[in-house]
Design an enzyme around this catalytic site. Structure first.
Site: not given
Ligand code: FBP
Length: 262
Positions: A174, A143
């Site tokens: 991911k 991310y």
């Molecule tokens: P979702 O499918 O609910 O979006 O979950 C994916 C995820 O990566 C989770 O594993 C994690 O808790 C969350 O999204 C992180 O979200 P953010 O982008 O708000 O940090």
């Protein structure tokens, strides 16, 4: 050492159910039903998800008995949404403890572009080393975030994030989807031999979610690690069945809608 990804794959595909939002987002994501981790584990078990993603604290209290039929991804770092500033997600559980709890894979969030990037990369690579010594695969939430990142779903930024994950040794990456199938194919190419799982994101209507999922599958991803779009839906079993058909049987959206229209 051979990394054992077999448990997480059916054929060449995978569909994981994420339940780490309680730490990352807090109770705002939940209602009286899905607040109970057992509700989410029941969906994972009944719908034969490829894995369930839990922090160690939840795994120790809830990942028992029949639920152990569902492979476990232990998420070993995390942070809350309470703090602002440059993102950093500290390691909260060792690889050894995760394995004792029953982990089949390790989950770890990285924020490329964060001012804390150097610490994140150093910690992550030591986690990869330890997990790979045991033959356990590592799933990296890639991310890109922080002041240096203007647009976290820009194709080039996502492609860079994918390449970073590959370079640092992750087995699965991911990634968030950018709604640009051609651009995302380039992202997936940059992941090389690391497999890409798309995140689900905020809750959409099940129809929209299935259409987006089908589009994502056309980009070469291995599958999804999805949370809210399944367990926030009033019919999580129907959404799961439809997703299963898209992911594992390459069906068209119109051929799976009956699962959600029941
Ligand atoms: P979702 O499918 O609910 O979006 O979950 C994916 C995820 O990566 C989770 O594993 C994690 O808790 C969350 O999204 C992180 O979200 P953010 O982008 O708000 O940090």
């Amino acid at each position: 050492m051979k990394i054992n990804t077999n448990k997480l794959l059916r054929g060449d595909r995978s569909l994981m159910l994420a339940c780490d939002q309680g730490l990352e987002h807090g109770p705002q994501d939940f209602n009286l039903k899905n607040l109970d981790p057992q509700y989410i584990l029941d969906i994972a078990l009944e719908q034969r998800y490829s894995a369930v993603i839990l922090q160690a604290g939840l795994a120790e209290k809830y990942y028992h008995e029949a639920y152990k039929d569902v492979p476990l991804v232990a998420k070993i770092n995390g942070k809350t949404s309470l703090l602002s500033g440059e993102p950093y997600s500290p390691q909260l559980c060792s690889v050894d403890r995760a394995i004792k709890i029953g982990a089949d894979a390790i989950g770890y969030t990285l924020f490329p572009g964060s001012a804390r990037e150097a610490d994140i990369f150093q910690n992550f690579t030591s986690v990869v080393e330890r997990a790979h010594d045991y033959g356990i695969p590592v799933i990296a939430w890639m991310y890109p975030r922080g002041k240096a990142i203007k647009n976290d779903i820009d194709t080039n930024i996502l492609a860079y994030a994918a390449r970073i994950g590959l370079e640092l040794g992750a087995d699965f990456l991911k990634l968030k989807y950018n709604h640009d199938p051609e651009g995302f194919k380039w992202v997936v190419k940059n992941a090389g031999r690391a497999r890409v799982l798309a995140a689900g994101g905020d809750k959409q209507s099940p129809q929209d979610f299935l259409h987006t999922s089908k589009e994502m599958l056309s980009t070469g991803i291995t599958g999804f690690a999805v949370g809210r779009n399944v367990w926030q839906d009033e019919n999580p079993h129907g959404v799961s069945k439809a997703l299963n058909d898209l992911v594992f049987h390459n069906k068209e959206v119109q051929d799976v809608l009956h699962h959600i229209n029941k």
